[in-house]
Enzyme design. Structure first.
Site, mmCIF file in Angstrom:
data_model
loop_
_atom_site.group_PDB
_atom_site.id
_atom_site.type_symbol
_atom_site.label_atom_id
_atom_site.label_comp_id
_atom_site.label_asym_id
_atom_site.label_seq_id
_atom_site.Cartn_x
_atom_site.Cartn_y
_atom_site.Cartn_z
ATOM 1 N N LYS A 105 -9.852 11.909 -37.123
ATOM 2 C CA LYS A 105 -8.545 12.217 -36.534
ATOM 3 C C LYS A 105 -8.439 13.730 -36.422
ATOM 4 O O LYS A 105 -8.537 14.436 -37.444
ATOM 5 C CB LYS A 105 -7.416 11.690 -37.423
ATOM 6 C CG LYS A 105 -7.247 10.200 -37.331
ATOM 7 C CD LYS A 105 -6.009 9.724 -38.076
ATOM 8 C CE LYS A 105 -5.841 8.222 -37.887
ATOM 9 N NZ LYS A 105 -7.046 7.420 -38.152
ATOM 10 N N ASP A 142 -10.619 9.545 -33.087
ATOM 11 C CA ASP A 142 -9.498 8.597 -33.059
ATOM 12 C C ASP A 142 -8.392 9.163 -32.170
ATOM 13 O O ASP A 142 -8.307 10.371 -31.966
ATOM 14 C CB ASP A 142 -8.913 8.415 -34.474
ATOM 15 C CG ASP A 142 -9.740 7.471 -35.334
ATOM 16 O OD1 ASP A 142 -10.644 6.806 -34.810
ATOM 17 O OD2 ASP A 142 -9.461 7.407 -36.550
ATOM 18 N N MET A 143 -7.518 8.275 -31.651
ATOM 19 C CA MET A 143 -6.370 8.756 -30.860
ATOM 20 C C MET A 143 -5.103 8.572 -31.676
ATOM 21 O O MET A 143 -4.920 7.534 -32.314
ATOM 22 C CB MET A 143 -6.286 7.984 -29.540
ATOM 23 C CG MET A 143 -5.249 8.544 -28.592
ATOM 24 S SD MET A 143 -5.513 10.303 -28.174
ATOM 25 C CE MET A 143 -6.710 10.142 -26.837
ATOM 26 N N GLN A 171 -5.518 3.992 -25.504
ATOM 27 C CA GLN A 171 -4.566 2.990 -26.022
ATOM 28 C C GLN A 171 -3.890 2.273 -24.844
ATOM 29 O O GLN A 171 -3.234 2.916 -24.029
ATOM 30 C CB GLN A 171 -3.501 3.695 -26.871
ATOM 31 C CG GLN A 171 -4.075 4.442 -28.071
ATOM 32 C CD GLN A 171 -3.227 5.646 -28.462
ATOM 33 O OE1 GLN A 171 -2.784 6.394 -27.595
ATOM 34 N NE2 GLN A 171 -3.027 5.855 -29.750
ATOM 35 N N ARG A 192 -13.562 3.750 -26.901
ATOM 36 C CA ARG A 192 -12.955 2.640 -27.653
ATOM 37 C C ARG A 192 -11.590 2.354 -27.023
ATOM 38 O O ARG A 192 -10.790 3.262 -26.832
ATOM 39 C CB ARG A 192 -12.765 3.042 -29.113
ATOM 40 C CG ARG A 192 -12.013 1.995 -29.937
ATOM 41 C CD ARG A 192 -11.508 2.558 -31.269
ATOM 42 N NE ARG A 192 -12.574 3.021 -32.125
ATOM 43 C CZ ARG A 192 -12.373 3.887 -33.127
ATOM 44 N NH1 ARG A 192 -11.175 4.371 -33.374
ATOM 45 N NH2 ARG A 192 -13.380 4.283 -33.868
ATOM 46 N N LYS A 195 -5.021 -1.325 -28.586
ATOM 47 C CA LYS A 195 -3.655 -1.476 -28.062
ATOM 48 C C LYS A 195 -2.836 -0.226 -28.347
ATOM 49 O O LYS A 195 -2.011 0.193 -27.543
ATOM 50 C CB LYS A 195 -2.978 -2.690 -28.707
ATOM 51 C CG LYS A 195 -3.558 -4.027 -28.259
ATOM 52 C CD LYS A 195 -2.722 -5.186 -28.803
ATOM 53 C CE LYS A 195 -3.388 -6.513 -28.495
ATOM 54 N NZ LYS A 195 -2.616 -7.662 -29.017
ATOM 55 N N GLY A 196 -3.048 0.386 -29.530
ATOM 56 C CA GLY A 196 -2.269 1.562 -29.929
ATOM 57 C C GLY A 196 -1.397 1.231 -31.126
ATOM 58 O O GLY A 196 -0.788 0.156 -31.166
ATOM 59 N N THR A 234 -10.100 -4.765 -31.186
ATOM 60 C CA THR A 234 -8.958 -5.685 -31.268
ATOM 61 C C THR A 234 -9.316 -6.874 -32.150
ATOM 62 O O THR A 234 -10.483 -7.270 -32.222
ATOM 63 C CB THR A 234 -8.524 -6.180 -29.866
ATOM 64 O OG1 THR A 234 -7.403 -7.049 -30.005
ATOM 65 C CG2 THR A 234 -9.628 -6.909 -29.118
ATOM 66 N N HIS A 235 -8.284 -7.404 -32.827
ATOM 67 C CA HIS A 235 -8.485 -8.648 -33.587
ATOM 68 C C HIS A 235 -7.912 -9.830 -32.838
ATOM 69 O O HIS A 235 -7.913 -10.955 -33.327
ATOM 70 C CB HIS A 235 -7.773 -8.544 -34.950
ATOM 71 C CG HIS A 235 -8.071 -7.271 -35.647
ATOM 72 N ND1 HIS A 235 -7.237 -6.193 -35.633
ATOM 73 C CD2 HIS A 235 -9.175 -6.880 -36.322
ATOM 74 C CE1 HIS A 235 -7.790 -5.196 -36.275
ATOM 75 N NE2 HIS A 235 -8.964 -5.581 -36.703
ATOM 76 N N ARG A 297 -0.977 -1.186 -41.179
ATOM 77 C CA ARG A 297 -1.615 -2.508 -41.053
ATOM 78 C C ARG A 297 -0.609 -3.608 -41.397
ATOM 79 O O ARG A 297 -0.566 -4.644 -40.761
ATOM 80 C CB ARG A 297 -2.817 -2.628 -42.020
ATOM 81 C CG ARG A 297 -3.927 -1.634 -41.807
ATOM 82 C CD ARG A 297 -4.726 -1.859 -40.547
ATOM 83 N NE ARG A 297 -4.142 -1.407 -39.315
ATOM 84 C CZ ARG A 297 -4.161 -0.159 -38.858
ATOM 85 N NH1 ARG A 297 -4.713 0.807 -39.541
ATOM 86 N NH2 ARG A 297 -3.622 0.149 -37.689
#
Ligand code: FDA
Length: 316
Positions: A105, A142-143, A171, A192, A195-196, A234-235, A297
């Site tokens: 990051k 990372d974004m 994202q 990568r 979704k964001g 994504t999951h 999370r």
């Protein structure tokens, strides 16, 4: 509603102290965090690699407030990369892809510092990319929230001049992302798509889950039709199925794109997909600064909260 409460708690220092000091938190941390230091994280990475997965390691922490701390975090990454090299995990498996890589990051290495923060972050990122290249590994930036998107993409473009293997993140909740996908789908571009994870205003981001998903699929098609190496983070089972189907449609083999998931989230599915020949990379956060990460999370998926609450009463 629950999501907003958890996101508010993620920014509350009092709740942070309470949760961080609760003995039960250890069980939850063990599930979602790869360990307290680099050596524990390398251990977690080795286990994943033995199971046929690839890894990207993230040293937890963001929004570094002083230049000295930004330097300390950059050094942490240099040590981590050497440890990955020594453990034999940094081997390249394609011209642009490695078995293990690191996710960084920019705000952790100085981007948000007043004055020349962006320059400081770029210099640290350069050192991290050079250390990664020395052992065979790669770096993904990372974004973070939308106020940093332009600066982070500009840093990515600069880094790719010397380190073309460096990846970026887009994202799908941002309205601008389809255009960014077009701009970043050229030869060798590793992107990568997620979704964001931040709370963004309607002026820049879709607010409806369906709009975010539809945008994800549009972006997926742009990246798969391009000449780069897309990485679908994504999951969401529906999006994973669509990614696999669209990859076939665009004539991309299983080694020409990746599926990515977080450590501890749908672990059996990660292994099932890998057994079916998919290239699956697991994002492994590590370090002591886990509170904000874990709360995001929990906010994303309230059933992760019930997992947390169950562990409060569980004896094991
Ligand atoms: P979402 O949370 O919308 O869930 C959709 C569906 O997936 C659910 O309805 C359920 O069916 C299934 N599902 C989700 N979690 C599950 C679980 N625990 N168990 C079973 N099923 C589950 N964000 C960001 O802003 N910048 C970044 O750089 C990154 N980087 C990143 C890397 C990687 C590897 C991942 C996987 C994610 C990120 N993210 C990120 C986070 C990302 O933006 C997003 O917030 C989360 O991945 C959650 O969105 P999903 O697409 O996973 O599905």
């Amino acid at each position: 509603m629950l999501r907003s409460v958890i996101l508010a708690a993620s920014r509350n220092r009092g709740i942070e102290r309470l949760v961080s000091n609760a003995p039960v938190s250890r069980a939850v941390v063990r599930r979602f965090v790869g360990g307290g230091d680099a050596s524990a994280a390398v251990g977690a990475a080795s286990t994943l690699v033995e199971d046929g997965l690839l890894v990207t390691l993230d040293h937890l922490g963001e929004d570094t407030g002083d230049a000295r701390q930004a330097g300390v975090i950059a050094e942490e990454y240099l040590g981590l990369l050497q440890a990955l090299g020594r453990a034999g995990l940094a081997e390249r498996i394609g011209p642009l892809t490695a078995r293990a890589e690191v996710s960084v990051k920019l705000s952790a290495i100085g981007q948000a510092l007043p004055g020349d923060g962006e320059k400081i972050a770029l210099e640290h990122a350069r050192r991290i990319c050079a250390a990664a290249r020395a052992v065979g590994a790669t770096v993904t930036l990372d974004m973070e929230d939308h106020t940093t998107t332009d600066a982070t993409l500009a840093t990515l473009v600069e880094l790719r001049e010397d380190f073309p293997e460096t990846a970026g993140v887009l994202q799908s909740y941002l309205r601008r992302t389809e255009g960014d996908c077009r701009a970043l789908s050229g030869p060798g571009s590793r992107i990568r798509l997620c979704k964001g994870a931040y709370k963004e205003p309607a002026s820049v981001a879709y607010q409806d889950d369906l709009d975010v998903d539809v945008s994800y699929v549009r972006c997926m098609n742009i990246l798969l039709a391009g000449q780069g190496y897309p990485m679908f983070a994504t999951h969401d089972p529906r999006l994973v199925d669509i990614a696999r189907e669209r990859a076939k449609f665009h004539g991309k083999g299983q080694h020409e794109y990746e599926l990515q998931m977080l450590y501890g989230v749908r672990p059996s599915e990660q292994r099932r997909l890998a057994r079916e020949g998919e290239t699956v990379r697991v994002y492994v956060p590590y370090g002591s600064d886990w509170y904000g990460y874990l709360m995001r999370r929990l906010a994303e998926r309230p059933s992760n909260l019930s997992f947390f609450l169950r562990s409060l009463v569980s004896k094991r």
